[in-house]
Write a protein that holds these residues in place. Structure first.
Motif, PDB file in Angstrom:
ATOM      1  N   TYR A   1       4.770   1.418  -1.154  1.00 37.76           N
ATOM      2  CA  TYR A   1       3.440   1.748  -1.667  1.00 37.76           C
ATOM      3  C   TYR A   1       2.452   1.803  -0.508  1.00 37.76           C
ATOM      4  O   TYR A   1       2.722   1.323   0.593  1.00 37.76           O
ATOM      5  CB  TYR A   1       2.970   0.743  -2.717  1.00 37.76           C
ATOM      6  N   THR A   2       1.322   2.430  -0.766  1.00 35.40           N
ATOM      7  CA  THR A   2       0.221   2.484   0.182  1.00 35.40           C
ATOM      8  C   THR A   2      -1.041   1.995  -0.528  1.00 35.40           C
ATOM      9  O   THR A   2      -1.073   1.865  -1.752  1.00 35.40           O
ATOM     10  CB  THR A   2      -0.015   3.908   0.709  1.00 35.40           C
ATOM     11  N   GLY A   3      -2.079   1.729   0.243  1.00 34.27           N
ATOM     12  CA  GLY A   3      -3.327   1.275  -0.364  1.00 34.27           C
ATOM     13  C   GLY A   3      -4.440   1.231   0.654  1.00 34.27           C
ATOM     14  O   GLY A   3      -4.271   1.623   1.820  1.00 34.27           O
ATOM     15  N   ARG A   4      -5.582   0.746   0.204  1.00 29.48           N
ATOM     16  CA  ARG A   4      -6.750   0.592   1.080  1.00 29.48           C
ATOM     17  C   ARG A   4      -7.354  -0.784   0.861  1.00 29.48           C
ATOM     18  O   ARG A   4      -7.625  -1.169  -0.274  1.00 29.48           O
ATOM     19  CB  ARG A   4      -7.785   1.687   0.812  1.00 29.48           C
ATOM     20  N   ALA A   5      -7.533  -1.511   1.958  1.00 27.22           N
ATOM     21  CA  ALA A   5      -8.122  -2.844   1.898  1.00 27.22           C
ATOM     22  C   ALA A   5      -9.601  -2.748   2.242  1.00 27.22           C
ATOM     23  O   ALA A   5      -9.953  -2.227   3.313  1.00 27.22           O
ATOM     24  CB  ALA A   5      -7.420  -3.776   2.886  1.00 27.22           C
TER      25      ALA A   5
ATOM     26  N   TYR B   1     -16.292  -0.759   4.856  1.00 29.76           N
ATOM     27  CA  TYR B   1     -15.316   0.284   5.159  1.00 29.76           C
ATOM     28  C   TYR B   1     -14.010   0.016   4.421  1.00 29.76           C
ATOM     29  O   TYR B   1     -13.907  -0.877   3.585  1.00 29.76           O
ATOM     30  CB  TYR B   1     -15.097   0.345   6.675  1.00 29.76           C
ATOM     31  N   GLN B   2     -12.983   0.803   4.768  1.00 27.15           N
ATOM     32  CA  GLN B   2     -11.663   0.622   4.178  1.00 27.15           C
ATOM     33  C   GLN B   2     -10.588   0.783   5.253  1.00 27.15           C
ATOM     34  O   GLN B   2     -10.682   1.656   6.126  1.00 27.15           O
ATOM     35  CB  GLN B   2     -11.413   1.629   3.056  1.00 27.15           C
ATOM     36  N   THR B   3      -9.576  -0.066   5.167  1.00 29.22           N
ATOM     37  CA  THR B   3      -8.409   0.004   6.046  1.00 29.22           C
ATOM     38  C   THR B   3      -7.223   0.506   5.237  1.00 29.22           C
ATOM     39  O   THR B   3      -6.792  -0.144   4.285  1.00 29.22           O
ATOM     40  CB  THR B   3      -8.075  -1.383   6.624  1.00 29.22           C
ATOM     41  N   TRP B   4      -6.688   1.649   5.611  1.00 27.35           N
ATOM     42  CA  TRP B   4      -5.513   2.217   4.926  1.00 27.35           C
ATOM     43  C   TRP B   4      -4.249   1.527   5.449  1.00 27.35           C
ATOM     44  O   TRP B   4      -4.112   1.260   6.645  1.00 27.35           O
ATOM     45  CB  TRP B   4      -5.422   3.713   5.201  1.00 27.35           C
TER      46      TRP B   4
ATOM     47  N   TYR C   1      -0.629   0.000   9.406  1.00 27.09           N
ATOM     48  CA  TYR C   1      -1.971   0.378   8.951  1.00 27.09           C
ATOM     49  C   TYR C   1      -2.661   1.211  10.015  1.00 27.09           C
ATOM     50  O   TYR C   1      -2.287   1.175  11.187  1.00 27.09           O
ATOM     51  CB  TYR C   1      -2.804  -0.852   8.572  1.00 27.09           C
ATOM     52  N   ASP C   2      -3.623   1.988   9.575  1.00 27.13           N
ATOM     53  CA  ASP C   2      -4.485   2.735  10.490  1.00 27.13           C
ATOM     54  C   ASP C   2      -5.712   1.884  10.771  1.00 27.13           C
ATOM     55  O   ASP C   2      -6.436   1.500   9.842  1.00 27.13           O
ATOM     56  CB  ASP C   2      -4.915   4.074   9.888  1.00 27.13           C
ATOM     57  N   GLN C   3      -5.934   1.581  12.030  1.00 27.22           N
ATOM     58  CA  GLN C   3      -7.099   0.783  12.382  1.00 27.22           C
ATOM     59  C   GLN C   3      -8.385   1.571  12.088  1.00 27.22           C
ATOM     60  O   GLN C   3      -8.385   2.800  12.028  1.00 27.22           O
ATOM     61  CB  GLN C   3      -7.019   0.377  13.851  1.00 27.22           C
ATOM     62  N   LEU C   4      -9.445   0.838  11.902  1.00 31.09           N
ATOM     63  CA  LEU C   4     -10.732   1.443  11.581  1.00 31.09           C
ATOM     64  C   LEU C   4     -11.077   2.535  12.594  1.00 31.09           C
ATOM     65  O   LEU C   4     -10.851   2.375  13.790  1.00 31.09           O
ATOM     66  CB  LEU C   4     -11.817   0.364  11.601  1.00 31.09           C
ATOM     67  N   GLY C   5     -11.580   3.652  12.077  1.00 29.24           N
ATOM     68  CA  GLY C   5     -12.000   4.744  12.938  1.00 29.24           C
ATOM     69  C   GLY C   5     -10.955   5.809  13.154  1.00 29.24           C
ATOM     70  O   GLY C   5     -11.222   6.788  13.862  1.00 29.24           O
TER      71      GLY C   5
END
Length: 305
Positions: free
Chosen positions: A14-18, A23-26, A71-75
């Motif tokens: 699964y994937t998500g956003r924290a 902002y949000q971290t994918w 995860y993809d870091q912010l930005g």
């Protein structure tokens, strides 16, 4: 430099956003951290400002026994982009806070392992010297312990390039012409020798390359125009004098042809108590791609020890 068939990347469960500040971290999860018997592995990508894609193959370590979290870091990537934020916003502390937030959000802060690649290894080391209670094992992959060592290593590697390529780099750097086709071609030659020797790059690496070309906000502010001309806010960074604080089993890896040269990674081995060092003989900066099967065996055995 090598070519080979590209193995597929394991699909996430699964994937998500924290939520993180405003902002949000994918993130993406391979396996189920709530059911696996072993500590989940959290993978920190490089850059700063790349995406998770180029290290996605590390999901090979996922199994019913172990979840792997990217995860993809912010930005960057699918996390919140902030193109209008200047260099003062993009700090090590920001990314440490984001990591801590993600660990809490996924409810794994009490037990987890961390693998950081390149800048991700620098971030992982910054995390580890704080001695978080839930950290069990640490892998620092292809990372400098100081940017002074990184710069010295880059200079030495550049000196080994053919004369015409060295001169092209020097000429266009002096003019600030980093987008000039001749400069880009010389840059690509360095990358093929010391960043990823699998040419053409695998699809997941190309996805990160395209993402960085489309939005280099974080990379430009913190690093600079490329891997070997560091003029951003991280240019004076070092963690050497704090490494003795790391108190978990640690594996340090690099490649024989790595831009993270032996002198770059040696301080981790010499200053982290009990740290182990493994060098991949046929790799540069991405042994998780260049020697994928061997890499998963070496890292997997360390995690399982």
């Amino acid at each position: 430099m090598t070519t080979h068939e590209y193995a597929p990347i394991p699909d996430p469960a699964y994937t998500g956003r924290a939520p993180f500040r405003d902002y949000q971290t994918w993130y993406r999860v391979t396996g189920d951290p709530t059911r696996a018997a072993r500590a989940p592995l959290v993978v920190l990508h490089g850059g700063p400002g790349c995406t998770h894609n180029y290290v996605a193959a590390i999901a090979d370590l996922g199994s019913p026994e172990r979840a792997v979290i990217h995860y993809d870091q912010l930005g960057c990537g699918d996390s919140t982009r902030l193109r209008d934020h200047g260099p003062e916003f993009w700090t090590v502390e920001l990314f440490l806070d984001e990591l801590d937030n993600l660990l809490r959000y996924l409810d794994i802060a009490e037990e987890y392992d961390v693998l950081g690649q390149s800048w991700g290894g620098m971030l992982a080391a910054e995390h580890a010297v704080r001695r978080p209670s839930g950290l069990r094992r640490l892998i620092i992959a292809n990372s400098p312990a100081s940017m002074a060592d990184w710069g010295a290593g880059a200079t030495a590697l550049r000196d080994e390039l053919p004369t015409e390529i060295r001169q092209a780099l020097e000429r266009h750097e002096a003019a600030g012409a980093y987008d000039h086709p001749e400069y880009r071609a010389a840059e690509a030659e360095f990358y093929a020798r010391h960043v990823c020797r699998v040419v053409p790059n695998p699809p997941e690496v190309e996805r990160t390359n395209r993402a960085l070309a489309e939005d280099a906000t974080v990379y430009g502010h913190m690093n600079g125009p490329n891997e070997f001309h560091v003029i951003g806010t991280m240019k004076d960074w070092t963690i050497v004098d704090r490494l003795h604080l790391v108190d978990v089993p640690t594996l340090v890896v690099n490649g024989r042809y790595d831009e993270a040269t032996d002198d770059c990674v040696r301080p981790y081995v010499e200053n982290i108590p009990g740290a182990r060092w493994h060098q991949f003989e046929n790799s540069s900066h991405m042994p998780h791609v260049e020697e994928r099967d061997t890499y998963m065996r070496v890292v997997g055995e360390f995690l399982d020890a």
